[in-house]
Enzyme design. Structure first.
Site, PDB file in Angstrom:
ATOM      1  CD  GLU A  36     -10.627 -15.761  19.599  1.00 43.51           C
ATOM      2  OE1 GLU A  36      -9.825 -15.685  20.519  1.00 43.51           O
ATOM      3  OE2 GLU A  36     -11.454 -16.679  19.495  1.00 43.51           O
ATOM      4  CE1 TYR A  37     -11.747 -19.000   9.526  1.00 41.90           C
ATOM      5  CE2 TYR A  37     -13.204 -17.274   8.702  1.00 41.90           C
ATOM      6  CZ  TYR A  37     -12.430 -18.400   8.476  1.00 41.90           C
ATOM      7  OH  TYR A  37     -12.315 -18.902   7.204  1.00 41.90           O
ATOM      8  CG  ASP A  38     -14.829 -12.051  11.045  1.00 40.48           C
ATOM      9  OD1 ASP A  38     -14.879 -12.976  10.212  1.00 40.48           O
ATOM     10  OD2 ASP A  38     -15.842 -11.509  11.525  1.00 40.48           O
ATOM     11  CE  LYS A 119     -23.129 -12.204   6.959  1.00 38.67           C
ATOM     12  NZ  LYS A 119     -22.848 -13.448   7.655  1.00 38.67           N
ATOM     13  CB  CYS A 433      13.118 -16.019  23.490  1.00 37.98           C
ATOM     14  SG  CYS A 433      14.277 -17.315  23.917  1.00 37.98           S
TER      15      CYS A 433
END
Ligand code: IVH
Length: 682
Positions: A36-38, A119, A433
């Site tokens: 999600e961060y990526d 990694k 909306c």
């Protein structure tokens, strides 16, 4: 996406990313997964690529990690500690080599030897040895300044306290200096045992081994670190007085001979194919490794080539992190919830029966929009296959029970927050909306816009006060601004407010009674109605009441579209806005309280009449709408792109391609201060 929308989104992304950086690095308590961060970083990068003029000096793309925590001493790195670019496919690895060959002017089939190694999912640490003695250990921090964790690192058994021989350079050049860089991590088994101990003792439970390693290393009390089983694996170096070797491979062997642990999955390969084969081997071994890894790192082997390749932005051109691919799982879609964003966009979120995917528990997926739900034929109760890719938020890739005969999901046509109608504009997938003025999800954003300089320009009513008044229930819609005076005495008693500041604020509000109706109309935040369109509309219809009457009449589409600059999309947005009873009610209250003046077209004949002006860069002294309105008041037109017809470019900081274009075409360029002088003089 327009430039203004992009600027807005980038600003929010910067804030969001900074918050997650803080949670991850500062508090070791991330709220979102790496992917999600990526995804946030990728979105930021894509937007900056599309709008280079919006790249700011403090952009997340220019930062690495987070600013150091306050509790540990800060240390500047002798050489910056950077990051690596990510790749998610073999094609991207091939592209990486293509870039390297082009940069080095090598032929397209020239092979470049690489090293390849796992990694490690830990946190990077720089160890500085002077004359063979460990003198400093520092975390990465923001890449330039990290935290001094020397006392803590001394408790890690993998880290040599002293190096075997101080090195031959000592007499010639004074001290010998070696900075070894690598990953501090915790093994999976040690992590599980630590969490069990923490749980028994009622202590903090860590989300994963990396957070546990980070939390253990970044302690004020080294005794705590000593009790935590941390490990170290070297993967590179920082400052050196003497080169370690001529290749990465030999340098790593040197480090190993000096006593630093080096991955036994480190290898040297002569071609991309061999690199990918090693990647496959490491991926195979992944589950059985005693520690978490999230990909394979490739580095150009020859250090003279690394030197020539250098760095771009925050990452070296000679290195690449090849991340492991998406991981998939099957689960049940238990519910579809609709979230309303600060701009009114309705986003469907799938609530899942929690399922583990690649080491994290996933219980929410974004379903993107109405079309995506239709494309997958999703209904509550369906079995779905979900995917967590390296670069995206978890998503549904397949509906496994699509063929079951059940009714389709009905995407709401009313906002779940305020019950106003929710509509998608023609050709748009997003449903929004239409109750912008009264919708609680959009309240603060709308009020901010309403009081902004280009709109009602109410001084002293900033975001903080707006949020405070909204929380107190004093501000629902913009009309309430003129009702704030009823709360005068209560407000004076509140922290941060004094008689004087309250009276100044109330006076600033009263001063806007009888203000320009075009600015008020612009302040309503009707989609696509910017400052310039608002003036055009007022010029055509005279009052907001008349605009409302037209928008609600049979002939709305024709009459609105007859106004300069108003096309079908803008006309539709105006009709939608006034169609909504809540909005009409709010507008009526607003007109009764703020009593806008009669519209006066303040367009004058000036030397700028008929000219075309382009604003670019991040304007610091005015909003873009305000700038456009100023141009319009001089009789000029504000355009979005620079061409031979452009008469003037006004450039704020960070201006990019448009500035270049202006120079090429010989269009005069001024800064904001010069523009202000032009406006004042005209
Ligand atoms: S080389 C210029 N090698 O991944 C940076 N980094 O995403 C060169 N990492 O900051 C880094 N294992 O903390 C390198 N074998 C490895 C690594 C590795 C983990 C971390 C490191 C780096 C981050 C970049």
């Amino acid at each position: 996406m327009s430039e203004a929308e992009a600027a807005n989104r980038l600003m929010r992304l910067a804030r969001e990313i900074a918050r997650h950086d803080r949670l991850y690095h500062g508090e070791d308590a991330p709220e979102i997964s790496d992917s999600e961060y990526d995804a946030l970083i990728a979105e930021n990068r894509a937007l900056e690529a599309a709008f280079p003029q919006l790249v700011r000096a403090d952009s997340p793309s220019k930062r690495v990690g987070a600013a150091p925590a306050a509790s540990l001493a800060k240390v500047a790195h002798a050489r910056p500690m950077l990051s690596l670019d990510n790749a998610f496919s073999s094609e991207e690895v091939a592209e990486f080599l293509g870039r390297i060959r082009r940069f080095l002017s090598l032929s397209a089939d020239a092979e470049v030897a690489l090293t390849a190694e796992p990694k490690i999912d830990g946190l990077s640490c720089s160890l500085r040895y002077e004359d063979g003695e460990l003198v400093l250990a520092a975390t990465r921090g923001d890449g330039s300044v990290g935290e001094d964790v020397t006392a803590n690192v001394r408790t890690i058994r993998d880290v040599p306290q002293k190096l075997p021989t101080p090195g031959p350079s000592r007499k010639r050049e004074g001290r010998s200096v070696i900075e070894v860089r690598g990953e501090v991590y915790m093994s999976k088994a040690d992590f599980a045992a630590l969490n069990a101990r923490q749980e028994a003792a009622g202590g903090k439970i860590f989300a994963n081994p990396r957070n546990a390693a980070a939390g253990s290393l970044r302690q004020k009390d080294p005794a705590v670190t000593a009790a935590r089983p941390l490990r170290f694996l070297a993967h590179g170096w920082g400052e050196l007085r003497e080169p370690l070797a001529e290749t990465q491979w030999d340098a790593m062997r040197r480090l190993s001979s000096l006593g630093f642990p080096v991955s036994d999955l480190l290898t040297r390969v002569a071609s991309v194919d061999a690199a990918l084969a090693h990647y496959a081997r490491i991926e195979q071994a992944r589950a059985d490794l005693p520690f978490d890894i999230d990909g394979v790192v490739y580095k150009v082997d020859r250090l003279d080539l690394q030197e020539r390749l250098g760095f771009a932005n925050r990452a070296p051109r000679w290195g690449l992190a090849h991340k492991f691919p998406a991981e998939r799982a099957e689960t049940t879609l238990e519910n579809i919830e609709i979230q309303v964003g600060r701009t009114g966009k309705l986003t469907p979120v799938g609530r899942l029966k929690p399922v583990g995917v690649g080491g994290v528990i996933v219980q929410n997926v974004t379903l993107h929009n109405r079309d995506e739900i239709a494309r997958l034929g999703l209904r509550i109760g369906d079995r779905v296959r979900i995917q967590r890719a390296g670069d995206v938020i978890p998503q549904v890739v397949e509906n496994l029970t699509r063929d079951e005969k059940r009714a389709a999901y009905n995407f709401p046509d009313h906002c779940p927050m305020c019950d106003s109608e929710a509509v998608a504009e023609e050709g748009e997938v997003d449903v929004r909306c239409t109750g912008g003025l009264i919708c609680p999800a959009q309240r603060i954003e709308r009020l901010k816009h309403f009081v902004s300089r280009g709109a009602m320009d109410i001084e002293g009513l900033g975001e903080k006060s707006i949020a405070e008044f909204v929380a107190l229930g004093w501000l629902g819609g913009p009309a309430d601004i003129w009702r704030l005076k009823a709360h005068r005495d209560e407000l004076v008693g509140r922290e941060g407010w004094k008689d004087r500041s309250v009276d100044n604020l109330l006076a600033a509000i009263e001063a806007k009674i009888g203000f320009d109706p075009a600015r008020l109309l612009f302040g309503l935040g009707i989609r696509h109605v910017g400052a310039v369109t608002a003036r055009d509309l007022m010029r055509a219809f005279g009052t907001i009441e008349e605009l409302e009457r037209v928008a609600r009449s049979e002939s709305a589409a024709g009459e609105l579209s007859a106004v300069e600059g108003v096309g079908a999309v803008v006309a539709g947005a105006i009709v939608d806005f006034f169609h909504e009873p809540h909005n009409r009610d709010e507008v009526a209250q607003l007109l009764a309280l703020a009593k806008p003046a009669a519209f006066v077209s303040d367009t004058r004949q000036t030397e700028w009449t008929g000219k075309t002006i382009v604003f670019t860069g991040s304007l610091e002294t005015m909003s873009r709408d305000e700038a456009k309105a100023q141009a319009e008041r001089l009789g000029a037109r504000a355009a979005g792109s620079v061409s031979a017809k452009t008469d003037l470019v006004v450039a704020g900081p960070g201006a990019g391609s448009k500035l270049k274009k202006a120079a090429e075409l010989g269009v005069p360029v001024v800064d904001e201060a010069e523009w202000a002088a032009i406006v004042a003089a005209a």
